[in-house]
Design a protein around this motif. Structure first.
Motif, PDB file in Angstrom:
ATOM      1  N   VAL A  19      87.443   8.409 125.453  1.00  0.00           N
ATOM      2  CA  VAL A  19      86.824   9.457 126.261  1.00  0.00           C
ATOM      3  C   VAL A  19      85.604   8.910 127.005  1.00  0.00           C
ATOM      4  N   LEU A  20      84.838   8.056 126.347  1.00  0.00           N
ATOM      5  CA  LEU A  20      83.669   7.444 126.982  1.00  0.00           C
ATOM      6  C   LEU A  20      84.088   6.596 128.190  1.00  0.00           C
ATOM      7  N   VAL A  21      85.119   5.794 128.032  1.00  0.00           N
ATOM      8  CA  VAL A  21      85.595   4.960 129.142  1.00  0.00           C
ATOM      9  C   VAL A  21      86.096   5.832 130.294  1.00  0.00           C
ATOM     10  N   ILE A  22      86.843   6.872 129.985  1.00  0.00           N
ATOM     11  CA  ILE A  22      87.333   7.786 131.031  1.00  0.00           C
ATOM     12  C   ILE A  22      86.156   8.444 131.742  1.00  0.00           C
ATOM     13  N   CYS A  23      85.187   8.873 130.969  1.00  0.00           N
ATOM     14  CA  CYS A  23      84.017   9.556 131.536  1.00  0.00           C
ATOM     15  C   CYS A  23      83.233   8.631 132.472  1.00  0.00           C
ATOM     16  N   VAL A  24      82.990   7.418 132.032  1.00  0.00           N
ATOM     17  CA  VAL A  24      82.242   6.466 132.860  1.00  0.00           C
ATOM     18  C   VAL A  24      83.065   6.082 134.096  1.00  0.00           C
ATOM     19  N   SER A  25      84.359   5.920 133.924  1.00  0.00           N
ATOM     20  CA  SER A  25      85.219   5.601 135.076  1.00  0.00           C
ATOM     21  C   SER A  25      85.191   6.732 136.095  1.00  0.00           C
ATOM     22  N   TRP A  26      85.262   7.971 135.614  1.00  0.00           N
ATOM     23  CA  TRP A  26      85.200   9.114 136.518  1.00  0.00           C
ATOM     24  C   TRP A  26      83.858   9.155 137.253  1.00  0.00           C
ATOM     25  N   GLN A  27      82.786   8.828 136.542  1.00  0.00           N
ATOM     26  CA  GLN A  27      81.455   8.800 137.167  1.00  0.00           C
ATOM     27  C   GLN A  27      81.423   7.785 138.313  1.00  0.00           C
ATOM     28  N   VAL A  28      81.992   6.614 138.074  1.00  0.00           N
ATOM     29  CA  VAL A  28      82.030   5.578 139.116  1.00  0.00           C
ATOM     30  C   VAL A  28      82.882   6.045 140.299  1.00  0.00           C
ATOM     31  N   ILE A  29      84.035   6.637 140.013  1.00  0.00           N
ATOM     32  CA  ILE A  29      84.922   7.106 141.086  1.00  0.00           C
ATOM     33  C   ILE A  29      84.240   8.184 141.918  1.00  0.00           C
ATOM     34  N   THR A  30      83.630   9.161 141.252  1.00  0.00           N
ATOM     35  CA  THR A  30      83.007  10.256 142.011  1.00  0.00           C
ATOM     36  C   THR A  30      81.793   9.783 142.797  1.00  0.00           C
ATOM     37  N   ARG A  31      81.073   8.828 142.255  1.00  0.00           N
ATOM     38  CA  ARG A  31      79.862   8.368 142.939  1.00  0.00           C
ATOM     39  C   ARG A  31      80.183   7.443 144.101  1.00  0.00           C
ATOM     40  N   TYR A  32      81.012   6.422 143.871  1.00  0.00           N
ATOM     41  CA  TYR A  32      81.205   5.391 144.884  1.00  0.00           C
ATOM     42  C   TYR A  32      82.428   5.594 145.776  1.00  0.00           C
ATOM     43  N   ILE A  33      83.440   6.297 145.305  1.00  0.00           N
ATOM     44  CA  ILE A  33      84.639   6.494 146.125  1.00  0.00           C
ATOM     45  C   ILE A  33      84.600   7.855 146.819  1.00  0.00           C
ATOM     46  N   LEU A  34      84.319   8.897 146.058  1.00  0.00           N
ATOM     47  CA  LEU A  34      84.294  10.241 146.636  1.00  0.00           C
ATOM     48  C   LEU A  34      82.953  10.581 147.272  1.00  0.00           C
ATOM     49  N   GLY A  35      81.912   9.849 146.906  1.00  0.00           N
ATOM     50  CA  GLY A  35      80.594  10.074 147.485  1.00  0.00           C
ATOM     51  C   GLY A  35      79.886  11.319 146.974  1.00  0.00           C
ATOM     52  N   VAL A  36      80.435  11.962 145.950  1.00  0.00           N
ATOM     53  CA  VAL A  36      79.825  13.161 145.362  1.00  0.00           C
ATOM     54  C   VAL A  36      79.761  12.940 143.850  1.00  0.00           C
ATOM     55  N   PRO A  37      78.633  12.431 143.362  1.00  0.00           N
ATOM     56  CA  PRO A  37      78.567  12.108 141.937  1.00  0.00           C
ATOM     57  C   PRO A  37      78.697  13.338 141.041  1.00  0.00           C
ATOM     58  N   SER A  38      79.425  13.152 139.969  1.00  0.00           N
ATOM     59  CA  SER A  38      79.589  14.217 138.971  1.00  0.00           C
ATOM     60  C   SER A  38      78.257  14.418 138.257  1.00  0.00           C
ATOM     61  N   THR A  39      77.880  15.656 138.050  1.00  0.00           N
ATOM     62  CA  THR A  39      76.576  15.929 137.442  1.00  0.00           C
ATOM     63  C   THR A  39      76.612  15.908 135.917  1.00  0.00           C
ATOM     64  N   ILE A  40      77.784  16.010 135.336  1.00  0.00           N
ATOM     65  CA  ILE A  40      77.828  16.091 133.873  1.00  0.00           C
ATOM     66  C   ILE A  40      78.301  14.819 133.181  1.00  0.00           C
ATOM     67  N   THR A  41      78.967  13.924 133.905  1.00  0.00           N
ATOM     68  CA  THR A  41      79.537  12.760 133.226  1.00  0.00           C
ATOM     69  C   THR A  41      78.478  11.814 132.685  1.00  0.00           C
ATOM     70  N   ASP A  42      77.336  11.732 133.330  1.00  0.00           N
ATOM     71  CA  ASP A  42      76.261  10.877 132.827  1.00  0.00           C
ATOM     72  C   ASP A  42      75.786  11.369 131.460  1.00  0.00           C
ATOM     73  N   GLU A  43      75.621  12.660 131.338  1.00  0.00           N
ATOM     74  CA  GLU A  43      75.159  13.245 130.080  1.00  0.00           C
ATOM     75  C   GLU A  43      76.225  13.139 128.995  1.00  0.00           C
ATOM     76  N   ILE A  44      77.467  13.398 129.354  1.00  0.00           N
ATOM     77  CA  ILE A  44      78.563  13.264 128.392  1.00  0.00           C
ATOM     78  C   ILE A  44      78.624  11.832 127.874  1.00  0.00           C
ATOM     79  N   ALA A  45      78.550  10.867 128.781  1.00  0.00           N
ATOM     80  CA  ALA A  45      78.609   9.460 128.390  1.00  0.00           C
ATOM     81  C   ALA A  45      77.455   9.106 127.459  1.00  0.00           C
TER      82      ALA A  45
END
Length: 167
Positions: A19-45
């Motif tokens: 779950v940690l790896v998925i969460c961090v991967s999603w954070q990277v995808i939303t921040r650098y690919i989609l350009g809209v960082p997820s607000t909760i994945t940092d805290e979850i991680a």
């Protein structure tokens, strides 16, 4: 008891890590690919990493792979070795009981009663801090298992890795 605890620990640690790896991967995808960082994945991680570190440390202790200065214990044989190993195990158990379980429960109860919640997820921080007393209980279980084995005149498997048998 130890085998069941080992199996449960491994399963929980693997799930938390995945779950940690998925969460961090999603954070990277939303921040650098989609350009809209997820607000909760940092805290979850962050919270998952706390649980992973504490539960992983307890599991590591149970496997005898924790950081230890065992020069004196390894130089002894027979009954003296068993006594030293039992003393070390009692000290670890005392630390786990006093600091991790008792102190951790105090932290959890104080945090829950104060109503402290996480900024993004809005969950009570006491739930996050539950990792401390839970890991303490796991360490205590491993210590009790080791003490039972030592009382029977044998070194626990976790201690005997690459060590000749007690005479």
């Amino acid at each position: 008891m130890k085998q069941a605890l080992d199996s449960l620990q491994r399963s929980v640690i693997v799930v938390v890590f995945v779950v940690l790896v998925i969460c961090v991967s999603w954070q990277v995808i939303t921040r650098y690919i989609l350009g809209v960082p997820s607000t909760i994945t940092d805290e979850i991680a962050r919270f998952l990493f706390i649980w992973l570190a504490l539960l992983g440390g307890a599991y590591t202790y149970g496997q005898g792979r924790h950081l230890a200065i065992d020069t004196i214990a390894r130089s002894l044989t027979g009954r003296n070795r068993l006594i030293v190993e039992a003393c070390i195990t009692v000290l670890v158990a005392a630390f786990a009981a006093c600091v991790l379980v008792w102190g951790g429960l105090q932290l959890v109860f104080q945090t829950l009663s104060a109503g402290q919640i996480s900024p993004s997820l809005r969950i009570p921080m006491g739930y996050v801090y539950c990792a401390v007393p839970i890991s303490g209980v796991v360490i205590l279980c491993y210590a009790v298992s080791q003490l039972i084995t030592l009382a029977r005149g044998r070194l626990p498997d976790a201690i005997t890795q690459d060590v000749p048998p007690v005479e």
